[in-house]
Design an enzyme around this catalytic site. Structure first.
Site, PDB file in Angstrom:
ATOM      1  N   TYR A  20       0.962  -1.319   0.138  1.00 16.37           N
ATOM      2  CA  TYR A  20      -0.162  -0.003   0.063  1.00 16.37           C
ATOM      3  C   TYR A  20       0.827   1.281  -0.003  1.00 16.37           C
ATOM      4  CZ  TYR A  20       0.820   0.896   5.111  1.00 16.37           C
ATOM      5  OH  TYR A  20       1.459   1.243   6.346  1.00 16.37           O
ATOM      6  N   ARG A  32       7.855   4.335  -4.695  1.00 15.47           N
ATOM      7  CA  ARG A  32       7.836   3.225  -3.633  1.00 15.47           C
ATOM      8  C   ARG A  32       7.167   2.182  -3.772  1.00 15.47           C
ATOM      9  NH1 ARG A  32       7.868   5.306   2.363  1.00 15.47           N
ATOM     10  NH2 ARG A  32       5.385   5.456   1.742  1.00 15.47           N
ATOM     11  N   LYS A  36       6.381  -1.895   2.061  1.00 12.55           N
ATOM     12  CA  LYS A  36       5.339  -1.324   2.655  1.00 12.55           C
ATOM     13  C   LYS A  36       4.188  -2.323   2.265  1.00 12.55           C
ATOM     14  CE  LYS A  36       3.255   3.217   3.197  1.00 12.55           C
ATOM     15  NZ  LYS A  36       3.365   3.216   4.602  1.00 12.55           N
ATOM     16  N   LEU A  89      10.868   1.237   7.286  1.00 14.68           N
ATOM     17  CA  LEU A  89      10.408   1.758   6.154  1.00 14.68           C
ATOM     18  C   LEU A  89      10.974   2.933   5.701  1.00 14.68           C
ATOM     19  CD1 LEU A  89       8.286   1.340   3.916  1.00 14.68           C
ATOM     20  CD2 LEU A  89       6.976   3.308   5.013  1.00 14.68           C
TER      21      LEU A  89
HETATM   22  N1  PDD Z   1       2.673   4.989   7.519  1.00 18.00           N
HETATM   23  N2  PDD Z   1       7.324   3.797   8.980  1.00 18.00           N
HETATM   24  C1  PDD Z   1       6.386   3.114   8.960  1.00 18.00           C
HETATM   25  C2  PDD Z   1       6.201   1.954   9.426  1.00 18.00           C
HETATM   26  C3  PDD Z   1       5.078   3.548   8.450  1.00 18.00           C
HETATM   27  O1  PDD Z   1       3.853   2.911   8.145  1.00 18.00           O
HETATM   28  C4  PDD Z   1       5.403   4.802   7.768  1.00 18.00           C
HETATM   29  C5  PDD Z   1       3.875   5.543   6.926  1.00 18.00           C
HETATM   30  C6  PDD Z   1       6.322   5.597   7.862  1.00 18.00           C
HETATM   31  C7  PDD Z   1       6.484   7.058   7.329  1.00 18.00           C
HETATM   32  O2  PDD Z   1       6.509   6.827   5.578  1.00 18.00           O
HETATM   33  P1  PDD Z   1       5.913   8.211   4.873  1.00 18.00           P
HETATM   34  O3  PDD Z   1       6.689   9.403   5.435  1.00 18.00           O
HETATM   35  O4  PDD Z   1       6.410   7.735   3.615  1.00 18.00           O
HETATM   36  O5  PDD Z   1       4.582   8.428   5.100  1.00 18.00           O
HETATM   37  C8  PDD Z   1       7.366   5.202   8.278  1.00 18.00           C
HETATM   38  C9  PDD Z   1       1.341   5.424   6.777  1.00 18.00           C
HETATM   39  C10 PDD Z   1       1.386   6.933   6.690  1.00 18.00           C
HETATM   40  C11 PDD Z   1       0.413   4.436   7.169  1.00 18.00           C
HETATM   41  O6  PDD Z   1       0.617   3.638   7.297  1.00 18.00           O
HETATM   42  O7  PDD Z   1      -0.780   5.124   7.521  1.00 18.00           O
END
Ligand code: PDD
Length: 286
Positions: free
Chosen positions: A33, A52, A147, A205
């Site tokens: 996702y 990504r 992800k 991530l």
């Molecule tokens: N989550 N680490 C994890 C485990 C995450 O699930 C996320 C993002 C991030 C930050 O990634 P980014 O800056 O690309 O949003 C780091 C999203 C927001 C979610 O699961 O809702």
């Protein structure tokens, strides 16, 4: 106004949106996702999020559901139909529907779901106060760089945080170092004003917000280092914060029982938060 979701080729009322019981995302968490921020009618870091997504799919040998251009058109249509100016696009791709068998099906078509919802910003007073985080063991698998929709440890961690009135749970590896939050990356600012975050490898991530913050820090001539940091170092840091597409740059003022500084958001973090808002304001309009 009723919400609309895109599900496998159709725009449907959100309440009626559903996938097949043998979708492999449902049975095996065999899917990935992305969450993309819509800020004042602009998509923030759309390209990096789609890059990504491509990478996550390719690491799991799931076919692209469609071309990038087609995907971008649907993202925009979902935002438009939901009349969202500031909110989140959620997109999920699974390996598709097939008779249950662990091994990959031969001819499944990837399944694509895209939804969009509004979000509301916390009040400035809440940002100034910052948030607290608890800490938990990192019990996740060895490919946190993908992800994946397999998020049970993250779900349990966030629930533990909620039950303690905390915003996030920071996960700690076997060496006592902070990996990341359950849905955000973790950062500290040392007493020498050095910005520190864990290097991107298979154990976290690589957040898109994280990458943007590193670029903003570089542009501004701030000192920063990608290196592991321990929980003990975090607890005695000058400042700390979390980053994600939903939290942007969110000051952390308490880690477990340790209050950082004077218990208010620090100036380094708030400077980066402002820089991130300026950056979002420059994103391409929809
Ligand atoms: N989550 N680490 C994890 C485990 C995450 O699930 C996320 C993002 C991030 C930050 O990634 P980014 O800056 O690309 O949003 C780091 C999203 C927001 C979610 O699961 O809702």
């Amino acid at each position: 106004m009723s919400r609309v979701a895109y599900v496998n080729g159709r725009y449907v009322p959100h309440g009626d949106a559903s996938v097949h019981v043998e979708d492999r995302g449902y049975q095996f968490a065999d899917g990935v996702y992305e969450v993309v921020l819509v800020h004042n009618g602009r998509l923030v870091d759309e390209g990096p999020h789609l890059d990504r997504l491509d990478r996550s799919l390719s690491e799991l040998s799931i076919k692209q559901p469609m071309s990038r251009l087609a995907l971008q058109a649907i993202m925009r249509e979902v935002v438009r139909r939901n009349r969202v100016r500031t909110g989140l696009i959620y997109m999920q791709v699974t390996r598709g529907v097939a008779r249950r068998d662990h091994a990959f099906p031969k001819d499944a078509t990837p399944a694509l779901v895209i939804t969009c919802k509004r979000i509301y910003q916390p009040k400035p007073e809440a940002i100034e106060k910052g948030v607290s985080v608890i800490t938990i063991d990192d019990i996740r698998w060895a490919r946190c760089d993908i992800k994946s929709v397999g998020l049970l440890p993250n779900v349990l961690g966030k629930q533990a945080a909620r039950e303690k009135g905390a915003f996030e749970a920071w996960q700690i590896d076997a060496e006592g170092n902070v990996t990341e939050g359950t849905s955000s990356n973790s950062w500290i600012v040392t007493h020498d004003d050095e910005l520190v975050t864990r290097p991107a490898a298979n154990d976290i991530l690589n957040g898109i917000t994280r990458q943007t913050i590193l670029k903003l820090a570089e542009d501004r001539g701030l000192t920063f280092k990608e290196r592991p940091f321990s929980l003990a170092e975090a607890k005695s840091a000058r400042e700390a914060f979390v980053s994600s597409a939903t939290a942007f740059v969110m000051p952390v003022t308490q880690i477990d029982d340790a209050v950082l500084g004077n218990g208010q958001a620090g100036s380094f973090t708030m400077g980066l938060r402002d820089a991130y808002f300026d950056y979002m304001a420059d994103a391409a309009p929809l």
